[in-house]
Write a protein that holds these residues in place. Structure first.
Motif, PDB file in Angstrom:
ATOM      1  N   VAL A  51       6.829   1.025   8.624  1.00 38.49           N
ATOM      2  CA  VAL A  51       8.177   1.526   8.374  1.00 38.49           C
ATOM      3  C   VAL A  51       8.081   2.918   7.757  1.00 38.49           C
ATOM      4  N   GLN A  52       9.094   3.735   7.987  1.00 36.71           N
ATOM      5  CA  GLN A  52       9.108   5.056   7.381  1.00 36.71           C
ATOM      6  C   GLN A  52       9.549   4.981   5.925  1.00 36.71           C
ATOM      7  N   ALA A  53       9.134   5.953   5.156  1.00 37.56           N
ATOM      8  CA  ALA A  53       9.553   6.027   3.762  1.00 37.56           C
ATOM      9  C   ALA A  53      11.079   6.006   3.677  1.00 37.56           C
ATOM     10  N   GLY A  54      11.586   5.230   2.718  1.00 40.15           N
ATOM     11  CA  GLY A  54      13.022   5.051   2.573  1.00 40.15           C
ATOM     12  C   GLY A  54      13.566   3.853   3.316  1.00 40.15           C
ATOM     13  N   GLY A  55      12.750   3.280   4.181  1.00 34.37           N
ATOM     14  CA  GLY A  55      13.172   2.135   4.971  1.00 34.37           C
ATOM     15  C   GLY A  55      13.046   0.820   4.218  1.00 34.37           C
ATOM     16  N   SER A  56      13.310  -0.266   4.946  1.00 29.79           N
ATOM     17  CA  SER A  56      13.320  -1.603   4.354  1.00 29.79           C
ATOM     18  C   SER A  56      12.524  -2.579   5.204  1.00 29.79           C
ATOM     19  N   LEU A  57      12.010  -3.583   4.542  1.00 26.50           N
ATOM     20  CA  LEU A  57      11.376  -4.719   5.195  1.00 26.50           C
ATOM     21  C   LEU A  57      11.707  -5.976   4.397  1.00 26.50           C
ATOM     22  N   ARG A  58      11.707  -7.107   5.091  1.00 24.45           N
ATOM     23  CA  ARG A  58      11.891  -8.377   4.413  1.00 24.45           C
ATOM     24  C   ARG A  58      10.710  -9.270   4.731  1.00 24.45           C
ATOM     25  N   LEU A  59       9.962  -9.603   3.716  1.00 22.94           N
ATOM     26  CA  LEU A  59       8.838 -10.504   3.873  1.00 22.94           C
ATOM     27  C   LEU A  59       9.285 -11.947   3.650  1.00 22.94           C
ATOM     28  N   SER A  60       8.664 -12.854   4.374  1.00 22.92           N
ATOM     29  CA  SER A  60       8.918 -14.278   4.206  1.00 22.92           C
ATOM     30  C   SER A  60       7.608 -14.992   3.923  1.00 22.92           C
ATOM     31  N   TYR A  90      11.284 -15.249  -0.230  1.00 21.45           N
ATOM     32  CA  TYR A  90      11.469 -13.968   0.437  1.00 21.45           C
ATOM     33  C   TYR A  90      11.193 -12.817  -0.520  1.00 21.45           C
ATOM     34  N   LEU A  91      10.862 -11.666   0.059  1.00 21.96           N
ATOM     35  CA  LEU A  91      10.774 -10.432  -0.705  1.00 21.96           C
ATOM     36  C   LEU A  91      11.474  -9.350   0.098  1.00 21.96           C
ATOM     37  N   GLN A  92      12.662  -8.973  -0.350  1.00 16.90           N
ATOM     38  CA  GLN A  92      13.404  -7.879   0.265  1.00 16.90           C
ATOM     39  C   GLN A  92      12.936  -6.581  -0.357  1.00 16.90           C
ATOM     40  N   MET A  93      12.441  -5.679   0.468  1.00 14.86           N
ATOM     41  CA  MET A  93      11.881  -4.427  -0.013  1.00 14.86           C
ATOM     42  C   MET A  93      12.709  -3.269   0.537  1.00 14.86           C
ATOM     43  N   ASN A  94      13.364  -2.555  -0.337  1.00 18.38           N
ATOM     44  CA  ASN A  94      14.189  -1.405   0.031  1.00 18.38           C
ATOM     45  C   ASN A  94      13.597  -0.127  -0.544  1.00 18.38           C
ATOM     46  N   SER A  95      14.054   0.991  -0.014  1.00 14.96           N
ATOM     47  CA  SER A  95      13.594   2.306  -0.502  1.00 14.96           C
ATOM     48  C   SER A  95      12.078   2.354  -0.585  1.00 14.96           C
ATOM     49  N   LEU A  96      11.439   1.945   0.476  1.00 18.15           N
ATOM     50  CA  LEU A  96       9.986   1.871   0.474  1.00 18.15           C
ATOM     51  C   LEU A  96       9.344   3.245   0.363  1.00 18.15           C
ATOM     52  N   GLY A 146     -10.310  -2.138  -1.853  1.00 22.34           N
ATOM     53  CA  GLY A 146     -11.083  -1.636  -2.968  1.00 22.34           C
ATOM     54  C   GLY A 146     -10.391  -1.702  -4.318  1.00 22.34           C
ATOM     55  N   LYS A 147      -9.183  -2.261  -4.335  1.00 19.67           N
ATOM     56  CA  LYS A 147      -8.436  -2.348  -5.586  1.00 19.67           C
ATOM     57  C   LYS A 147      -8.166  -3.803  -5.929  1.00 19.67           C
ATOM     58  N   GLU A 148      -7.828  -4.032  -7.189  1.00 18.76           N
ATOM     59  CA  GLU A 148      -7.502  -5.379  -7.621  1.00 18.76           C
ATOM     60  C   GLU A 148      -6.117  -5.783  -7.120  1.00 18.76           C
ATOM     61  N   ARG A 149      -5.950  -7.084  -6.941  1.00 18.98           N
ATOM     62  CA  ARG A 149      -4.646  -7.603  -6.548  1.00 18.98           C
ATOM     63  C   ARG A 149      -3.685  -7.444  -7.731  1.00 18.98           C
ATOM     64  N   GLU A 150      -2.479  -6.950  -7.437  1.00 19.48           N
ATOM     65  CA  GLU A 150      -1.520  -6.717  -8.500  1.00 19.48           C
ATOM     66  C   GLU A 150      -0.231  -7.489  -8.261  1.00 19.48           C
ATOM     67  N   PHE A 151       0.386  -7.883  -9.360  1.00 15.58           N
ATOM     68  CA  PHE A 151       1.633  -8.621  -9.316  1.00 15.58           C
ATOM     69  C   PHE A 151       2.769  -7.716  -8.849  1.00 15.58           C
ATOM     70  N   VAL A 152       3.663  -8.257  -8.028  1.00 16.24           N
ATOM     71  CA  VAL A 152       4.822  -7.521  -7.541  1.00 16.24           C
ATOM     72  C   VAL A 152       6.121  -8.149  -8.041  1.00 16.24           C
ATOM     73  N   ALA A 153       6.290  -9.442  -7.786  1.00 18.10           N
ATOM     74  CA  ALA A 153       7.540 -10.112  -8.154  1.00 18.10           C
ATOM     75  C   ALA A 153       7.313 -11.609  -8.265  1.00 18.10           C
ATOM     76  N   GLY A 154       8.104 -12.266  -9.114  1.00 19.27           N
ATOM     77  CA  GLY A 154       7.987 -13.700  -9.275  1.00 19.27           C
ATOM     78  C   GLY A 154       9.357 -14.347  -9.414  1.00 19.27           C
ATOM     79  N   ILE A 155       9.407 -15.623  -9.109  1.00 20.54           N
ATOM     80  CA  ILE A 155      10.649 -16.388  -9.227  1.00 20.54           C
ATOM     81  C   ILE A 155      10.306 -17.786  -9.696  1.00 20.54           C
TER      82      ILE A 155
END
Length: 127
Positions: free
Chosen positions: A12-21, A80-86, A42-51
């Motif tokens: 997706v282009q910057a500013g776009g959206s995706l919805r993960l399931s 789900y994870l709704q991601m906006n303004s990517l 090469g990086k550690e796994r990082e927390f994004v969101a929780g419910i």
């Protein structure tokens, strides 16, 4: 054990959206909080969101607060994870996971608190 399958990633282009399931197997899904994490090569796994298990409490990493929204549908065994303004820096493999402890009212946003990781879905944000 719960099996988790992520989907919805893509380019997706910057500013776009995706919805993960994240689809879960098993009747115990509704008793557990869920989380989304991400990891770059090469990086550690990082927390994004929780419910939490009931969907009444959500929490986010500062880097995604105000842009991402986590939700769940216990009738469909899906989170789900709704991601906006990517942004390009959101480019990562995104994973969902289940909390180790059932019926916790508030989640703990650390990797060690989660188990039963999915296989991940790639999100690529172009500038």
């Amino acid at each position: 054990q719960v099996q988790l399958v992520e989907s919805g990633g893509g380019l997706v282009q910057a500013g776009g959206s995706l919805r993960l399931s994240c689809a879960a197997s098993g009747r115990t899904f509704r008793n557990y909080g869920m989380g989304w994490f991400r990891q770059a090569p090469g990086k550690e796994r990082e927390f994004v969101a929780g419910i939490n298990w009931s969907g009444t409490y959500t929490y986010y990493a500062d880097s995604v607060k105000g842009r991402f929204t986590i939700s769940r549908d216990n009738a469909k065994n899906t989170v789900y994870l709704q991601m906006n303004s990517l942004k390009p820096e959101d480019t990562n493999i995104y994973y969902c996971a289940k909390e180790r402890v059932a019926l916790r009212p508030y989640g703990v946003p650390v990797t060690g608190n989660y188990e039963d990781w999915g296989q991940g879905t790639q999100v690529t944000v172009s500038s």
